[in-house]
Design a protein around this motif. Sequence first.
Motif, PDB file in Angstrom:
ATOM      1  N   PRO A   1      46.361  32.522  46.098  1.00  0.00           N
ATOM      2  CA  PRO A   1      47.227  32.926  45.121  1.00  0.00           C
ATOM      3  C   PRO A   1      46.902  32.053  43.791  1.00  0.00           C
ATOM      4  N   SER A   2      46.379  30.980  43.967  1.00  0.00           N
ATOM      5  CA  SER A   2      46.273  30.370  42.693  1.00  0.00           C
ATOM      6  C   SER A   2      44.940  30.525  41.894  1.00  0.00           C
ATOM      7  N   SER A   3      44.216  31.278  42.424  1.00  0.00           N
ATOM      8  CA  SER A   3      42.795  31.824  41.581  1.00  0.00           C
ATOM      9  C   SER A   3      43.369  32.472  40.372  1.00  0.00           C
ATOM     10  N   ALA A   4      42.726  32.395  39.331  1.00  0.00           N
ATOM     11  CA  ALA A   4      42.684  33.136  38.061  1.00  0.00           C
ATOM     12  C   ALA A   4      42.626  34.667  38.225  1.00  0.00           C
ATOM     13  N   PRO A   5      43.587  35.436  37.463  1.00  0.00           N
ATOM     14  CA  PRO A   5      43.218  36.927  37.770  1.00  0.00           C
ATOM     15  C   PRO A   5      42.047  37.493  37.343  1.00  0.00           C
ATOM     16  N   ASP A   6      41.416  36.862  36.215  1.00  0.00           N
ATOM     17  CA  ASP A   6      40.087  37.399  36.029  1.00  0.00           C
ATOM     18  C   ASP A   6      39.070  37.058  37.059  1.00  0.00           C
ATOM     19  N   ALA A   7      39.222  35.815  37.851  1.00  0.00           N
ATOM     20  CA  ALA A   7      38.089  35.656  38.723  1.00  0.00           C
ATOM     21  C   ALA A   7      38.396  36.459  39.847  1.00  0.00           C
ATOM     22  N   ARG A   8      39.662  36.732  40.068  1.00  0.00           N
ATOM     23  CA  ARG A   8      39.722  37.376  41.332  1.00  0.00           C
ATOM     24  C   ARG A   8      39.361  38.986  41.131  1.00  0.00           C
ATOM     25  N   ALA A   9      39.702  39.449  39.811  1.00  0.00           N
ATOM     26  CA  ALA A   9      39.174  40.911  39.422  1.00  0.00           C
ATOM     27  C   ALA A   9      37.646  40.993  39.348  1.00  0.00           C
TER      28      ALA A   9
ATOM     29  N   GLY B   1      28.273  31.122  54.189  1.00  0.00           N
ATOM     30  CA  GLY B   1      29.035  30.085  53.311  1.00  0.00           C
ATOM     31  C   GLY B   1      29.159  30.611  51.983  1.00  0.00           C
ATOM     32  N   GLU B   2      28.411  31.401  51.382  1.00  0.00           N
ATOM     33  CA  GLU B   2      28.628  31.961  50.276  1.00  0.00           C
ATOM     34  C   GLU B   2      29.718  32.794  50.088  1.00  0.00           C
ATOM     35  N   LEU B   3      29.715  33.929  51.255  1.00  0.00           N
ATOM     36  CA  LEU B   3      30.731  34.973  51.258  1.00  0.00           C
ATOM     37  C   LEU B   3      32.144  34.270  51.563  1.00  0.00           C
ATOM     38  N   ILE B   4      32.117  32.900  52.351  1.00  0.00           N
ATOM     39  CA  ILE B   4      33.596  32.590  52.231  1.00  0.00           C
ATOM     40  C   ILE B   4      34.055  32.033  50.934  1.00  0.00           C
ATOM     41  N   ASN B   5      33.425  31.527  50.160  1.00  0.00           N
ATOM     42  CA  ASN B   5      33.575  30.898  48.840  1.00  0.00           C
ATOM     43  C   ASN B   5      34.018  32.129  47.945  1.00  0.00           C
ATOM     44  N   LYS B   6      33.229  33.477  47.880  1.00  0.00           N
ATOM     45  CA  LYS B   6      33.539  34.393  47.418  1.00  0.00           C
ATOM     46  C   LYS B   6      35.005  35.018  47.843  1.00  0.00           C
ATOM     47  N   LEU B   7      35.338  35.088  49.180  1.00  0.00           N
ATOM     48  CA  LEU B   7      36.596  35.454  49.666  1.00  0.00           C
ATOM     49  C   LEU B   7      37.525  34.763  49.465  1.00  0.00           C
ATOM     50  N   ARG B   8      37.521  33.289  49.427  1.00  0.00           N
ATOM     51  CA  ARG B   8      38.656  32.268  49.079  1.00  0.00           C
ATOM     52  C   ARG B   8      39.177  32.745  47.522  1.00  0.00           C
ATOM     53  N   VAL B   9      38.401  32.772  46.581  1.00  0.00           N
ATOM     54  CA  VAL B   9      38.837  33.178  45.459  1.00  0.00           C
ATOM     55  C   VAL B   9      39.839  34.479  45.482  1.00  0.00           C
ATOM     56  N   VAL B  10      39.612  35.497  46.252  1.00  0.00           N
ATOM     57  CA  VAL B  10      40.270  36.601  46.330  1.00  0.00           C
ATOM     58  C   VAL B  10      41.912  36.469  47.175  1.00  0.00           C
ATOM     59  N   LEU B  11      41.611  35.529  48.070  1.00  0.00           N
ATOM     60  CA  LEU B  11      42.557  35.429  48.996  1.00  0.00           C
ATOM     61  C   LEU B  11      43.603  34.024  48.387  1.00  0.00           C
TER      62      LEU B  11
ATOM     63  N   GLY C   1      46.842  44.021  42.132  1.00  0.00           N
ATOM     64  CA  GLY C   1      48.237  44.152  42.933  1.00  0.00           C
ATOM     65  C   GLY C   1      48.144  44.117  44.590  1.00  0.00           C
ATOM     66  N   THR C   2      47.235  44.655  45.130  1.00  0.00           N
ATOM     67  CA  THR C   2      46.989  44.780  46.409  1.00  0.00           C
ATOM     68  C   THR C   2      46.581  43.289  46.941  1.00  0.00           C
ATOM     69  N   VAL C   3      45.595  42.723  46.475  1.00  0.00           N
ATOM     70  CA  VAL C   3      44.990  41.428  46.842  1.00  0.00           C
ATOM     71  C   VAL C   3      45.936  40.231  46.603  1.00  0.00           C
ATOM     72  N   ASN C   4      46.941  40.394  45.664  1.00  0.00           N
ATOM     73  CA  ASN C   4      48.292  39.449  45.377  1.00  0.00           C
ATOM     74  C   ASN C   4      48.881  39.391  46.586  1.00  0.00           C
ATOM     75  N   GLN C   5      49.317  40.480  47.005  1.00  0.00           N
ATOM     76  CA  GLN C   5      50.434  40.675  48.145  1.00  0.00           C
ATOM     77  C   GLN C   5      49.720  40.203  49.407  1.00  0.00           C
ATOM     78  N   ILE C   6      48.279  40.555  49.500  1.00  0.00           N
ATOM     79  CA  ILE C   6      47.670  39.710  50.628  1.00  0.00           C
ATOM     80  C   ILE C   6      47.737  38.489  50.699  1.00  0.00           C
ATOM     81  N   ALA C   7      47.486  37.673  49.372  1.00  0.00           N
ATOM     82  CA  ALA C   7      47.142  36.383  49.385  1.00  0.00           C
ATOM     83  C   ALA C   7      48.717  35.827  49.694  1.00  0.00           C
ATOM     84  N   ASN C   8      49.622  36.267  49.241  1.00  0.00           N
ATOM     85  CA  ASN C   8      51.237  35.916  49.554  1.00  0.00           C
ATOM     86  C   ASN C   8      51.408  35.915  50.999  1.00  0.00           C
TER      87      ASN C   8
END
Length: 230
Positions: A133-141, A121-131, A152-159
Amino acid sequence: MSGREGSTSAVTVAVSAGVSAVVSAIVVTIGVVGMMLVDNDNGNSSPQTVVALPAAPAPAAVSASAPAAPAPAPAPAPAPAAAPAPAAAPVAAPAAEPVAEPVAAPVTAEEIAAPAALSEGELINKLRVVLNPSSAPDARAAELESGNAGLGTVNQIANMLASAGPIFTWTVAGPVTVNGDRMDAQLKMSVVGMGDRFLPLSWTWVDGTWKLSNKSSCDIAGYAMVPCNI
């Protein structure tokens, strides 16, 4: 004159001289004794001084058969007693050298806080932040090993995943394992009518937290058919 006559004359002269000496000594002795007797007869009671002539030393008898024994040599003086040698000072045993203790390497903050495996469950929450598109860039980085360079790469994956709609779903499946500074799990992806697919994922321990590895970011980008610029 012949040699024999000369020798006889010398002997005669020597004998005459010896006889004269003896006669003179007798005459002198008789005269002294006579004077002493005359004085005693005259009643002279005063003591008379008698001069005793020293007797002539008797000639030492010389033995023709053996030489005279030498006088015994004086006994050597006893050697002075040697002073007692000073007692040797006790030798102190050498002090044992201190054994240097091994110097331990400094412990870093990361080693103090040893990485522990996260739950699914903790890994799912971390991966949700990355994937998301509405997550803040600093939180994703902050969730990426590459940091801002991987945005740039994870933004394209999320879209791409967002455009798929409800026919595409994903989750994190175990087992979750930790090997040093690496944690492994699986990304389970499901497409309606096409079944489930599994993609290995890994996180790296960086700055006291688990972050999605660069390899896993590129693997997900390949599945979504977008370029990986990490």
